[in-house]
Design a protein around this motif. Sequence first.
Motif, mmCIF file in Angstrom:
data_model
loop_
_atom_site.group_PDB
_atom_site.id
_atom_site.type_symbol
_atom_site.label_atom_id
_atom_site.label_comp_id
_atom_site.label_asym_id
_atom_site.label_seq_id
_atom_site.Cartn_x
_atom_site.Cartn_y
_atom_site.Cartn_z
ATOM 1 N N TYR A 115 17.146 -5.636 14.136
ATOM 2 C CA TYR A 115 17.864 -4.157 14.693
ATOM 3 C C TYR A 115 17.526 -3.503 15.944
ATOM 4 C CZ TYR A 115 19.481 -4.342 9.852
ATOM 5 O OH TYR A 115 20.093 -4.440 8.494
ATOM 6 N N PRO A 116 18.631 -2.972 16.674
ATOM 7 C CA PRO A 116 18.304 -2.414 18.078
ATOM 8 C C PRO A 116 17.049 -1.477 17.755
ATOM 9 C CG PRO A 116 20.411 -2.399 17.339
ATOM 10 C CD PRO A 116 19.845 -2.739 16.263
ATOM 11 N N ASP A 117 16.257 -1.269 19.070
ATOM 12 C CA ASP A 117 15.497 -0.270 19.065
ATOM 13 C C ASP A 117 15.718 0.961 20.197
ATOM 14 O OD1 ASP A 117 12.990 1.018 18.825
ATOM 15 O OD2 ASP A 117 11.548 -0.292 20.040
ATOM 16 N N PHE A 118 15.646 2.047 19.824
ATOM 17 C CA PHE A 118 16.212 3.002 20.543
ATOM 18 C C PHE A 118 15.020 3.983 20.976
ATOM 19 C CE2 PHE A 118 18.061 7.294 21.247
ATOM 20 C CZ PHE A 118 19.033 6.956 22.292
ATOM 21 N N ASN A 119 14.671 4.085 22.160
ATOM 22 C CA ASN A 119 13.561 4.750 22.509
ATOM 23 C C ASN A 119 13.973 6.213 23.617
ATOM 24 O OD1 ASN A 119 10.703 5.628 22.623
ATOM 25 N ND2 ASN A 119 10.552 4.724 24.674
ATOM 26 N N VAL A 120 13.483 7.323 23.342
ATOM 27 C CA VAL A 120 13.842 8.222 24.373
ATOM 28 C C VAL A 120 12.546 8.681 24.862
ATOM 29 C CG1 VAL A 120 14.478 10.834 24.602
ATOM 30 C CG2 VAL A 120 15.758 9.315 23.067
ATOM 31 N N TRP A 121 12.349 9.094 26.370
ATOM 32 C CA TRP A 121 11.152 9.231 26.781
ATOM 33 C C TRP A 121 11.325 10.241 28.041
ATOM 34 C CZ3 TRP A 121 10.771 8.583 32.195
ATOM 35 C CH2 TRP A 121 11.712 7.964 32.762
ATOM 36 N N GLY A 122 10.197 10.935 28.057
ATOM 37 C CA GLY A 122 10.125 11.971 29.219
ATOM 38 C C GLY A 122 8.824 12.078 29.766
ATOM 39 N N ILE A 123 8.894 12.436 31.175
ATOM 40 C CA ILE A 123 7.533 12.377 31.722
ATOM 41 C C ILE A 123 7.539 13.407 32.725
ATOM 42 C CG2 ILE A 123 8.162 10.738 33.741
ATOM 43 C CD1 ILE A 123 5.114 9.776 33.305
ATOM 44 N N THR A 124 6.256 14.101 33.028
ATOM 45 C CA THR A 124 6.137 14.942 34.073
ATOM 46 C C THR A 124 4.767 14.493 34.722
ATOM 47 O OG1 THR A 124 5.683 17.271 34.918
ATOM 48 C CG2 THR A 124 5.161 16.751 32.805
ATOM 49 N N PHE A 125 4.483 14.441 36.030
ATOM 50 C CA PHE A 125 3.504 13.963 36.661
ATOM 51 C C PHE A 125 3.312 14.369 38.028
ATOM 52 C CE2 PHE A 125 6.948 10.983 37.506
ATOM 53 C CZ PHE A 125 6.882 10.737 38.921
ATOM 54 N N ALA A 126 1.883 14.269 38.340
ATOM 55 C CA ALA A 126 1.528 14.871 39.807
ATOM 56 C C ALA A 126 0.886 13.850 40.432
ATOM 57 C CB ALA A 126 0.607 15.991 39.866
ATOM 58 N N ARG A 127 0.725 13.533 41.813
ATOM 59 C CA ARG A 127 0.171 12.617 42.498
ATOM 60 C C ARG A 127 -0.313 12.795 43.902
ATOM 61 N NH1 ARG A 127 -2.255 8.346 43.239
ATOM 62 N NH2 ARG A 127 -1.275 6.419 43.812
#
Length: 465
Positions: free
Chosen positions: A285-297
């Motif tokens: 079956y399909p794999d559904f993934n939600v992602w979010g990121i906050t970062f500093a460099r």
Amino acid sequence: MNRGSRLLFLFLCILLPTMSLGQETSLEELLRISEASYPSIAAKKYQTEAKGVAVKEQRTGFFPSLDAAYQANYATANNITGMFYPGLVMPISGPPSPENSYSPVWGSAASLLMNWRPFTFGRRNAGVAVAKSDEELARADEELTIFEHKIRFLEAYIDYCFAAEVVRVKQAELDRTNYNLEVSKELTLTGLAPGVDSAVFKTEYAKAKIDLLNANQLLKVKLIRVQELLGTDSIALKPLSEFGGRFPHASAPQGQGLPHPVLKVHRQQIDLLENKKKELRRQLYPDFNVWGITFARGSGIPFSVPGTEPPPINPADGLVFSRYNFGLGFQLSMPILAFPAHGFRVKQQELEIKSRLARQEEADRTIQKEKEIALASLESAVEAASLSPVFFESAEYSYEAMKARYDAGMVNQTDLLQAQFNLAKAEVDMKAAYVEAWKMLLYKAAVEGDLDVFFSQINNKHGFN
């Protein structure tokens, strides 16, 4: 209260509860103590609890994950973004290197990465079902372990009771031999018996004493075995005379019709395999993934405008964040070319289920045949036990008659010793026949999967001390 009185009071406080516990402990209570104290049963209980925790862990799969990361690296300036360790940090833009510089600078990064699978097209539920089946299998295995342990304990306890009966018979044999020895001495003095009779009875007395010592040694061994299966040494045990005093009825009641613990294990194994097959099918079956990121460099390579003089490089500047970003996205993936291999895995799982079904059928058939054997064995053992008192009463009558005739000087000591031997053997055989009948009843309870079949014929008012 002086010191001696206080010590005596403390001793009684420790001793009396133990004595009371021993006097009030029934056979069923001993089984409960054994179940609560025996290490292998405790191990099974912990395994079941661990499987229950695994179910809870599977259910947490709905919640998103949030991973925090920070890293600092020291690498050459030729890295466009500065070097970083992959994993929890997304590729990050940074000041480019204006020239081919092999000089190292510092770079740093920090991020918060969130992943969430809000729906899995049934895969999460399938994983929970597998974990629950695994827990139920562990619980069924725990019940089987407890049931088998109770059977072993009861069998060992019956052997212990029989050993105690043998000790009693050997003690009576020693007393009879001692009595006949004294009689032979008197008859020798009166000329009614030859002097060799006393020598023979002395020899028989020594043999009877050795037999009693061996019987007591066997009793100690049986007691140690019972205490080992009890799981504790804090309970003082006394043999139950019920097993050597009477025998059960052949018409033992049937079990309550509950599934045998062995069959429950087989059924739970099949259920687990079925749920694993469902989980396996959902892997396509399909794999559904939600992602979010906050970062500093941060980078030790300064930004330079083309055509202008580049600013001086300070490698330590990379330890200070200079760029801040965030990102959101989702991903939908599906294994396109995994169907052939996946089909073989499903087929393999189906064959495993068929194999387990065949083993369950074999176990069920074996139990049904064992029930027939147990019933026939119980009927035969009860019939033998019902006949054994006849031999004992006959041997007892013969001995009393022979003893009276020997006391009167009418028979020799050989006839008396033979009658005495027959009496002891008949009594031991009678006790053994009774015990064998109880063991056959226990065997019937074991194949029925219900100990009520056994306890229905035990007088529970007997105590242990």
